[in-house]
Design an enzyme around this catalytic site. Sequence first.
Site, short mmCIF file in Angstrom:
data_model
loop_
_atom_site.label_atom_id
_atom_site.label_comp_id
_atom_site.label_asym_id
_atom_site.label_seq_id
_atom_site.Cartn_x
_atom_site.Cartn_y
_atom_site.Cartn_z
N GLU A 27 39.62 39.12 24.32
CA GLU A 27 39.18 40.39 23.93
C GLU A 27 39.15 40.59 22.43
O GLU A 27 38.40 41.58 22.04
CB GLU A 27 39.77 41.39 24.55
CG GLU A 27 41.20 41.62 24.21
CD GLU A 27 42.17 42.74 24.92
OE1 GLU A 27 41.59 43.09 25.99
OE2 GLU A 27 43.16 43.10 24.31
N GLU B 57 48.36 40.11 31.23
CA GLU B 57 47.94 39.80 29.94
C GLU B 57 49.07 39.29 29.38
O GLU B 57 49.57 38.18 29.38
CB GLU B 57 47.38 40.82 29.45
CG GLU B 57 46.55 40.63 28.08
CD GLU B 57 45.82 41.94 27.50
OE1 GLU B 57 44.50 41.72 26.94
OE2 GLU B 57 46.33 43.20 27.91
N ASP C 276 46.41 49.00 33.21
CA ASP C 276 46.55 48.56 31.74
C ASP C 276 47.36 49.48 31.03
O ASP C 276 47.83 50.72 31.64
CB ASP C 276 44.86 48.89 31.45
CG ASP C 276 44.68 47.75 30.41
OD1 ASP C 276 45.60 47.46 29.37
OD2 ASP C 276 43.35 47.67 29.82
#
Length: 609
Positions: free
Chosen positions: A423, A417, A368
């Site tokens: 989210e 992503e 991430d």
Amino acid sequence: MKQSIESITKQSWVLSSPDANIHFHIEMTEQGALYYHVIHEHSVILDRSPLGLVTQDVDFTGELSFSRKVSAIINDQYTLPHGKTSRYVNHANELTLFFNKMGHELQIVCRAYNDGIAFRYQLPGSEEVKILSEPTAFVLPQEPLVNVWAQKWMECYERTYDLGMLETMDESDYAFPMLFQIGNAAWMLLTEAAVYGSYCASHVKVSKLKARTLELAFAPDQPGPNVTKAPLATPWRTAIIGTGLSAIVESNLVFHLNPSSEIEDLSWIRPGRSAWSWHSDSQSCKDHQKQIQFVDFAAEMGWEYSLVDGGWDREESTTNVPELVKYAESKGVGIWLWTHYKRIKEEEECRSKLELWASWGVKGIKVDFFDSDSQERIQVYDMIAKAAMDHRLMINYHGSTKPSGEQRRWPHVMTREGIFGAEYWKNDLNEGPNAVHNCTVPFTRNVVGSMDYTPVTLSRLTRTGHCHQLALSVIFESAVQNFADSVEAYQESGGKPFLSQVPAAWDQTLLLEGYPGRYVTMARRSGEDWYVGAICAAGGRTAHVELRFLDENASYKAEIYEEVFGNLDHYRFKHSTDITIRTDVVTNADSLHLPLRVNGGAVIRLVKV
């Protein structure tokens, strides 16, 4: 099939697609400057646009001399364990033009496919090269009305693709991919392919001096030139082109432009569905018992994985990953682990941690917060991909740049992503991805690679119906589909049977109908079973599903999931949480007409009788 490859008149060349519907023209002026334009079925799609590259030694935008050309036919097939299809056909005509200036050589490699064109620059040699700029542009034709769906550039690509016109686009930076409707003639998606660590990722700027002109630009966070060692090949500049939107949605052009897979044994690369606790409970990743619950639910649903997100490795965490992995294995479920990219950005530390996690039996890693398109950051992507490949770990990149077809070279990169996803509904103060966005990204972001939107949010007010959310599991392609909601939300949903059946990898993909921002109906095949997802935005509509894609002389059981309509739903802005399920027996001669509510949806599973 026609095989018109290329012709030359003085200092111009024409490269045609195998079906001769696309013509890629390159010319060199008397001043030695290079330009190109693209024609599709007699209509100009890209008007006269400049080509060029500037290094620390040579400015290749003028005073070039032509030396030679090499023509080739690309015609091969390959398979990947995931994606829109299981069989990829890479068929194109290729022309490489060689130019000289001051003893330095520039090569331009051009390809024409039936669904688009691509070109890139190559520099031979063995010395260090610094690329100062790439003065390439994309000039849209001046006469027809041109609609554009574009995203304002940001490091993580988590914005909407907004409808506009080039004349009104006033941001300094716009991201790839960009979708264009060029009058009534064609659709075009501009993007780049094969972005690796010898280069940064790129985007475009709207020219302030030239009408309808987009200028290629390096990453805004690229601090200086791209520095690498020759021989150099830049990323491909790519235009997917078609008369209808199906040519865009179904295209695999960006995959064809990447190197072949570096992995021979693909048996450990397994697409699948995953439970994911973080969206419904951000603290759950630190709670071993809650992770057990999500593993149990994944097993109950027949899902292949469960993702343990950020927090599992904190001091206060009770999550024991080696224990969890063993428990999950006994249930037939694989575990994925989250990590911040900074914790593995140095190769020695990366390989050490990946070796440890692989020894526990972890199946994949979610990496991430990359948040950069710079060459340095792209090199980190490459390093992690190679290290994970060596330890047989699959990858999900988050806080990431958009894909550019790397999944062909590294099939263990399952998804990423680079999308404004579910989210954003976690914060009640935010406006999350609405129905317009959901009806746009199948024509933009998801065209160029797997997309970890984390779909099917039922327990939050998304301003879309539950069947709309359910349909995202079909319409959004991701080799690992991380379902966002809680165990309770799915247990209580009438769509639970569908979520236990819908796969994450496809043998065939068809766009049945659609228009960006308004509605989408797609059909995807897995084995002999077909899955159809239909969604719409705003006023509601009837989805028309012509079943001509089904096998002839066969009957199918159709399981149809629809939202409940009330007497006043023809004008009330309400969203259904109730789902009805009905069955029918159909053939390829039949059509299904599904009423969709405001921001609604429907799904169908078709199983051969």
